[in-house]
Write a protein that holds these residues in place. Structure first.
Motif, short mmCIF file in Angstrom:
data_model
loop_
_atom_site.label_atom_id
_atom_site.label_comp_id
_atom_site.label_asym_id
_atom_site.label_seq_id
_atom_site.Cartn_x
_atom_site.Cartn_y
_atom_site.Cartn_z
N ASP A 23 0.86 -1.18 0.00
CA ASP A 23 0.00 0.00 0.00
C ASP A 23 0.89 1.23 0.00
O ASP A 23 1.96 1.24 0.61
N ARG A 24 0.47 2.27 -0.67
CA ARG A 24 1.14 3.57 -0.69
C ARG A 24 2.52 3.56 -1.37
O ARG A 24 3.29 4.50 -1.22
N VAL A 25 2.84 2.50 -2.08
CA VAL A 25 4.10 2.44 -2.83
C VAL A 25 3.79 2.04 -4.27
O VAL A 25 3.09 1.06 -4.50
N SER A 26 4.29 2.82 -5.20
CA SER A 26 4.17 2.48 -6.62
C SER A 26 5.56 2.28 -7.19
O SER A 26 6.49 3.00 -6.85
N ARG A 27 5.67 1.33 -8.06
CA ARG A 27 6.93 1.10 -8.78
C ARG A 27 6.79 1.70 -10.17
O ARG A 27 6.01 1.23 -10.98
N LEU A 28 7.55 2.77 -10.40
CA LEU A 28 7.55 3.43 -11.70
C LEU A 28 8.55 2.74 -12.60
O LEU A 28 9.69 2.48 -12.19
N ILE A 29 8.16 2.48 -13.81
CA ILE A 29 9.08 1.93 -14.82
C ILE A 29 9.04 2.90 -15.98
O ILE A 29 7.98 3.25 -16.49
N GLY A 30 10.22 3.39 -16.36
CA GLY A 30 10.26 4.40 -17.40
C GLY A 30 11.49 4.31 -18.26
O GLY A 30 12.44 3.58 -17.97
N THR A 31 11.45 5.10 -19.34
CA THR A 31 12.54 5.18 -20.31
C THR A 31 12.91 6.63 -20.50
O THR A 31 12.04 7.49 -20.57
N THR A 33 14.19 10.10 -22.28
CA THR A 33 13.71 10.70 -23.53
C THR A 33 14.59 10.32 -24.72
O THR A 33 14.11 10.26 -25.85
N ASP A 34 15.87 10.04 -24.47
CA ASP A 34 16.74 9.61 -25.57
C ASP A 34 16.77 8.08 -25.73
O ASP A 34 17.52 7.56 -26.55
N ALA A 35 15.95 7.38 -24.93
CA ALA A 35 15.78 5.93 -25.01
C ALA A 35 17.06 5.13 -24.73
O ALA A 35 17.16 3.97 -25.12
N THR A 36 18.02 5.72 -24.03
CA THR A 36 19.24 4.99 -23.72
C THR A 36 19.28 4.45 -22.29
O THR A 36 20.08 3.58 -21.98
N THR A 37 18.40 4.96 -21.43
CA THR A 37 18.43 4.59 -20.02
C THR A 37 17.04 4.17 -19.56
O THR A 37 16.05 4.82 -19.89
N SER A 38 16.99 3.09 -18.78
CA SER A 38 15.71 2.67 -18.20
C SER A 38 15.76 2.89 -16.69
O SER A 38 16.82 2.81 -16.06
N LEU A 39 14.59 3.16 -16.13
CA LEU A 39 14.45 3.47 -14.71
C LEU A 39 13.38 2.58 -14.10
O LEU A 39 12.30 2.42 -14.67
N THR A 40 13.70 2.01 -12.95
CA THR A 40 12.72 1.35 -12.10
C THR A 40 12.86 2.01 -10.74
O THR A 40 13.95 2.01 -10.17
N CYS A 124 15.67 1.73 -6.33
CA CYS A 124 15.84 2.34 -7.64
C CYS A 124 16.86 1.53 -8.41
O CYS A 124 17.87 1.09 -7.86
N CYS A 125 16.60 1.34 -9.69
CA CYS A 125 17.57 0.71 -10.59
C CYS A 125 17.64 1.54 -11.87
O CYS A 125 16.61 1.80 -12.49
N LEU A 126 18.83 1.96 -12.21
CA LEU A 126 19.08 2.66 -13.47
C LEU A 126 19.93 1.77 -14.33
O LEU A 126 20.96 1.25 -13.88
N ASP A 127 19.53 1.57 -15.57
CA ASP A 127 20.26 0.75 -16.52
C ASP A 127 20.52 1.61 -17.75
O ASP A 127 19.58 2.01 -18.44
#
Length: 147
Positions: A23-31, A33-40, A124-127
């Motif tokens: 509850d009260r925690v969301s996991r954002l998954i994103g890319t 703008t230059d599509a070189t890095t992914s974020l969790t 957090c994970c940055l790739d």
């Protein structure tokens, strides 16, 4: 602010959002703008609600001081005491966390790396490219988000 204190800044488009199992925690998954890095990224969804297809700007910094001076967080804590009226970087952003970089994964080809950070259990994970993420080879940092 000193550019040395700002370790990484990027705008990400949220591609998906997971709210389970907490509850009260969301996991954002994103890319990026230059599509070189992914974020969790785990965020407190009550404090910082997000939706898919929104853009968020992420900044990772060594300090909240606008002049770039690095404070000793171990001695005084990272939260402002409320006794001084000086503005900090936290005043300019919507969501701020202090955390620890706990792991790096370098791929054998030398192209991309993964950086793992814990913000008191919110992870957090940055790739992405080594060149962009190599400044994150430090122990502690601040995460700042704004839409």
């Amino acid at each position: 602010m000193s550019s040395d204190a700002q370790l990484y800044e990027e705008t990400f488009t949220i591609t998906s959002l997971a709210t389970q199992p907490y509850d009260r925690v969301s996991r954002l998954i994103g890319t990026s703008t230059d599509a070189t890095t992914s974020l969790t990224l785990d965020v407190n969804s009550e404090l910082y609600p997000c939706q898919p297809n929104e853009n968020v700007t992420l900044l990772l910094a060594q300090t909240l001081n606008l002049d770039g001076t690095i404070e000793d967080v171990q001695k005084k804590g990272w939260r402002p005491s409320g006794k001084n009226d000086s503005q900090t970087l936290a005043d300019l952003w919507d969501y701020v966390c202090y955390g620890k970089v706990y792991r790096h994964e370098d791929k054998s080809d030398g192209g991309n790396i993964k950086v793992y950070i814990s913000f008191g259990g919110l992870l957090c994970c940055l790739d992405g490219p080594y060149k962009k993420l190599s400044p994150l080879r430090i122990d502690n940092l601040y995460l700042l988000l704004k839409k």
